[in-house]
Design a protein around this motif. Structure first.
Motif, PDB file in Angstrom:
ATOM      1  N   MET A   1       0.829  -1.199   0.000  1.00 13.57           N
ATOM      2  CA  MET A   1       0.000   0.000   0.000  1.00 13.57           C
ATOM      3  C   MET A   1       0.864   1.250   0.000  1.00 13.57           C
ATOM      4  O   MET A   1       1.971   1.270   0.533  1.00 13.57           O
ATOM      5  CB  MET A   1      -0.924   0.022   1.230  1.00 13.57           C
ATOM      6  CG  MET A   1      -1.927  -1.112   1.285  1.00 13.57           C
ATOM      7  SD  MET A   1      -2.997  -0.999   2.713  1.00 13.57           S
ATOM      8  CE  MET A   1      -3.872   0.527   2.365  1.00 13.57           C
ATOM      9  N   GLN A   2       0.340   2.311  -0.620  1.00 16.90           N
ATOM     10  CA  GLN A   2       1.015   3.601  -0.560  1.00 16.90           C
ATOM     11  C   GLN A   2       0.871   4.187   0.844  1.00 16.90           C
ATOM     12  O   GLN A   2       0.145   3.672   1.680  1.00 16.90           O
ATOM     13  CB  GLN A   2       0.390   4.564  -1.572  1.00 16.90           C
ATOM     14  CG  GLN A   2       0.443   4.081  -3.011  1.00 16.90           C
ATOM     15  CD  GLN A   2      -0.279   5.037  -3.937  1.00 16.90           C
ATOM     16  OE1 GLN A   2      -0.328   6.234  -3.694  1.00 16.90           O
ATOM     17  NE2 GLN A   2      -0.857   4.514  -5.006  1.00 16.90           N
ATOM     18  N   LYS A   3       1.531   5.291   1.084  1.00 16.69           N
ATOM     19  CA  LYS A   3       1.437   5.936   2.391  1.00 16.69           C
ATOM     20  C   LYS A   3       0.333   6.970   2.447  1.00 16.69           C
ATOM     21  O   LYS A   3      -0.180   7.289   3.506  1.00 16.69           O
ATOM     22  CB  LYS A   3       2.779   6.592   2.753  1.00 16.69           C
ATOM     23  CG  LYS A   3       3.892   5.583   3.025  1.00 16.69           C
ATOM     24  CD  LYS A   3       5.158   6.291   3.472  1.00 16.69           C
ATOM     25  CE  LYS A   3       6.248   5.266   3.778  1.00 16.69           C
ATOM     26  NZ  LYS A   3       7.517   5.927   4.233  1.00 16.69           N
ATOM     27  N   THR A   4      -0.040   7.516   1.279  1.00 19.98           N
ATOM     28  CA  THR A   4      -1.079   8.541   1.253  1.00 19.98           C
ATOM     29  C   THR A   4      -2.017   8.324   0.069  1.00 19.98           C
ATOM     30  O   THR A   4      -1.597   7.843  -0.992  1.00 19.98           O
ATOM     31  CB  THR A   4      -0.472   9.953   1.148  1.00 19.98           C
ATOM     32  OG1 THR A   4       0.279  10.059  -0.063  1.00 19.98           O
ATOM     33  CG2 THR A   4       0.435  10.237   2.345  1.00 19.98           C
ATOM     34  N   TYR A   5      -3.261   8.701   0.267  1.00 17.19           N
ATOM     35  CA  TYR A   5      -4.290   8.615  -0.775  1.00 17.19           C
ATOM     36  C   TYR A   5      -5.158   9.868  -0.701  1.00 17.19           C
ATOM     37  O   TYR A   5      -5.239  10.522   0.344  1.00 17.19           O
ATOM     38  CB  TYR A   5      -5.173   7.379  -0.586  1.00 17.19           C
ATOM     39  CG  TYR A   5      -4.423   6.069  -0.657  1.00 17.19           C
ATOM     40  CD1 TYR A   5      -4.287   5.386  -1.860  1.00 17.19           C
ATOM     41  CD2 TYR A   5      -3.835   5.519   0.483  1.00 17.19           C
ATOM     42  CE1 TYR A   5      -3.587   4.187  -1.936  1.00 17.19           C
ATOM     43  CE2 TYR A   5      -3.144   4.311   0.425  1.00 17.19           C
ATOM     44  CZ  TYR A   5      -3.021   3.659  -0.788  1.00 17.19           C
ATOM     45  OH  TYR A   5      -2.325   2.475  -0.854  1.00 17.19           O
ATOM     46  N   ASP A   6      -5.841  10.140  -1.789  1.00 19.39           N
ATOM     47  CA  ASP A   6      -6.820  11.222  -1.743  1.00 19.39           C
ATOM     48  C   ASP A   6      -8.015  10.815  -0.885  1.00 19.39           C
ATOM     49  O   ASP A   6      -8.498  11.594  -0.069  1.00 19.39           O
ATOM     50  CB  ASP A   6      -7.300  11.574  -3.160  1.00 19.39           C
ATOM     51  CG  ASP A   6      -6.196  12.152  -4.022  1.00 19.39           C
ATOM     52  OD1 ASP A   6      -5.344  12.891  -3.482  1.00 19.39           O
ATOM     53  OD2 ASP A   6      -6.175  11.852  -5.233  1.00 19.39           O
ATOM     54  N   ILE A   7      -8.478   9.588  -1.113  1.00 15.77           N
ATOM     55  CA  ILE A   7      -9.684   9.122  -0.424  1.00 15.77           C
ATOM     56  C   ILE A   7      -9.535   7.651  -0.069  1.00 15.77           C
ATOM     57  O   ILE A   7      -9.059   6.847  -0.886  1.00 15.77           O
ATOM     58  CB  ILE A   7     -10.941   9.309  -1.306  1.00 15.77           C
ATOM     59  CG1 ILE A   7     -11.088  10.775  -1.728  1.00 15.77           C
ATOM     60  CG2 ILE A   7     -12.200   8.836  -0.587  1.00 15.77           C
ATOM     61  CD1 ILE A   7     -12.195  11.038  -2.712  1.00 15.77           C
ATOM     62  N   ALA A   8      -9.960   7.300   1.132  1.00 14.39           N
ATOM     63  CA  ALA A   8     -10.044   5.905   1.551  1.00 14.39           C
ATOM     64  C   ALA A   8     -11.516   5.535   1.694  1.00 14.39           C
ATOM     65  O   ALA A   8     -12.268   6.234   2.378  1.00 14.39           O
ATOM     66  CB  ALA A   8      -9.327   5.687   2.881  1.00 14.39           C
ATOM     67  N   VAL A   9     -11.912   4.473   1.039  1.00 17.29           N
ATOM     68  CA  VAL A   9     -13.266   3.945   1.169  1.00 17.29           C
ATOM     69  C   VAL A   9     -13.177   2.682   2.022  1.00 17.29           C
ATOM     70  O   VAL A   9     -12.438   1.754   1.673  1.00 17.29           O
ATOM     71  CB  VAL A   9     -13.892   3.633  -0.204  1.00 17.29           C
ATOM     72  CG1 VAL A   9     -15.266   2.989  -0.031  1.00 17.29           C
ATOM     73  CG2 VAL A   9     -13.995   4.899  -1.045  1.00 17.29           C
TER      74      VAL A   9
END
Length: 366
Positions: free
Chosen positions: A1-9
């Motif tokens: 997994m990446q460390k940052t996302y715009d949105i987590a569902v």
């Protein structure tokens, strides 16, 4: 997994994946955190109706919301086919609500009359036995009549879920299975989502975890007063085509099998099947369609609906933790198109749709 996302569902069922795909195709970096394969899921037990008729008897906005989604469904089905090659089997020939007696039909007609009075777009016809038999030649002789509405249709819920996953990943979304979210922390302008020892950050969070929302919502200042309501479904062997329209309790799939439902049982988190309920479902299927009497059953299952006290959805952004959203409903198939095309833009900053004005959790405070 990446460390940052715009949105987590949070949640990879029909509700979560429809929203996640709607966000990903609009250019967002989205991750879907899903549970284990044996998690209690409504998506795997869905009957597959895209249904408007009779919904919203206590809240016309729910009827309008369901109709809005049904009217958007063909576009979603065409888009999923073009993107993934998966035909979700969406058809909208209209649907029938069948009544065995005059009293039963009168109740259904009165409900539809009130709905149409409030919303003229909710079109329907009342049919006696003879008129019904012209549309449904396999109808039994003891059926009194029924209601037909062109607003209704049906779809394969499993193909729909498969197509949403494929389209989501094609749009650049990341799917993280077998991860149970244990904590969500608001960091001011982002959220830290933790799964045990693992964690990542996201600018926004969408809670679409069904029954799991009850525990997750308070972490971000929201309330999800939902409880399970079991429904059981019977599936028969494939038979020759005899039913060109979905009905509220019986529908024939494009493969030829027949699905019969449903039940509404307050049994906690037990998603098993019981002979007495399955027998009742079979009886209610055979009564309008005697042709099913000697058809073999090939499988049956139970699944848990995600229900609020009034049966209506909750869509809400947290005031305490802006950027955290809650989406919960028990009509994941019917509302999938609206979740993708209307809820996703709202999460991205569009004005909250007026159709959602009733669907705050605060309505339960009284």
């Amino acid at each position: 997994m990446q460390k940052t996302y715009d949105i987590a569902v949070i949640g990879g069922g029909l509700v979560g994946m429809a929203i996640a795909y709607g966000l990903a195709k609009r250019g967002q970096r989205v991750v879907v955190c899903d549970g284990e394969d044996n998690s209690l899921r409504a998506a795997r037990g869905n009957f597959g109706l895209v249904w408007v008729q009779g919904k919203g008897g206590t809240c016309t906005d729910y009827a309008r919301w369901s109709l809005h989604s049904a009217n958007t469904w063909q576009r979603l089905a065409d888009e999923l086919l073009a993107r993934t090659g998966v035909n979700v089997g969406f058809q909208r020939p209209g649907g029938f609500n069948i009544a065995q007696t005059a009293d039963e039909l009168a109740v259904k007609v009165e409900s539809m009359r009130k709905l149409k009075e409030a919303e003229p777009a909710l079109v329907y016809e009342v049919l006696d036995h003879a008129a019904l038999a012209q549309r449904l030649p396999a109808i039994g002789p003891e059926v009194y009549g029924g209601i037909y509405s062109p607003n209704d249709g049906h779809v394969s819920p499993l193909y729909t879920l498969r197509a949403l996953f494929a389209a989501f990943e094609q749009a650049g979304g990341e799917y993280a299975p077998n991860l149970r979210v244990t904590d969500i922390r608001h960091l001011g302008n982002a959220f830290r989502v933790s799964m045990g020892d693992m964690s990542f950050e996201a600018g926004r969070v969408v809670l679409a975890a069904g029954l799991g929302n009850r525990d997750l919502a308070p972490m971000v200042g929201l309330d999800a007063p939902v409880k399970p309501l079991r429904g059981q479904i019977v599936v028969t062997e494939r038979v020759r085509p005899f039913l060109d329209y979905p009905t509220i309790y019986v529908r024939q799939t494009v493969e030829g099998s027949v699905m019969l439902g449903d039940s509404a049982e307050d049994v906690g988190f037990n998603d098993g099947v019981t002979p007495d309920v399955l027998a009742d479902i079979a009886r209610r299927g055979i009564a309008p369609f005697p042709i099913l009497k000697n058809v073999r059953v090939v499988r049956a299952w139970g699944a848990l609906r995600v229900m609020t006290a009034d049966g209506l959805p909750i869509y809400e952004e947290s005031q305490a933790c802006p950027g955290a959203f809650l989406a919960t409903c028990h009509s994941g198939v019917t509302l999938a198109a609206a979740h993708c095309e209307t809820i996703a833009p709202w999460i991205l900053g569009a004005e909250r749709p007026a159709l959602l004005d009733h669907f705050y959790a605060k309505r339960f405070a009284a």
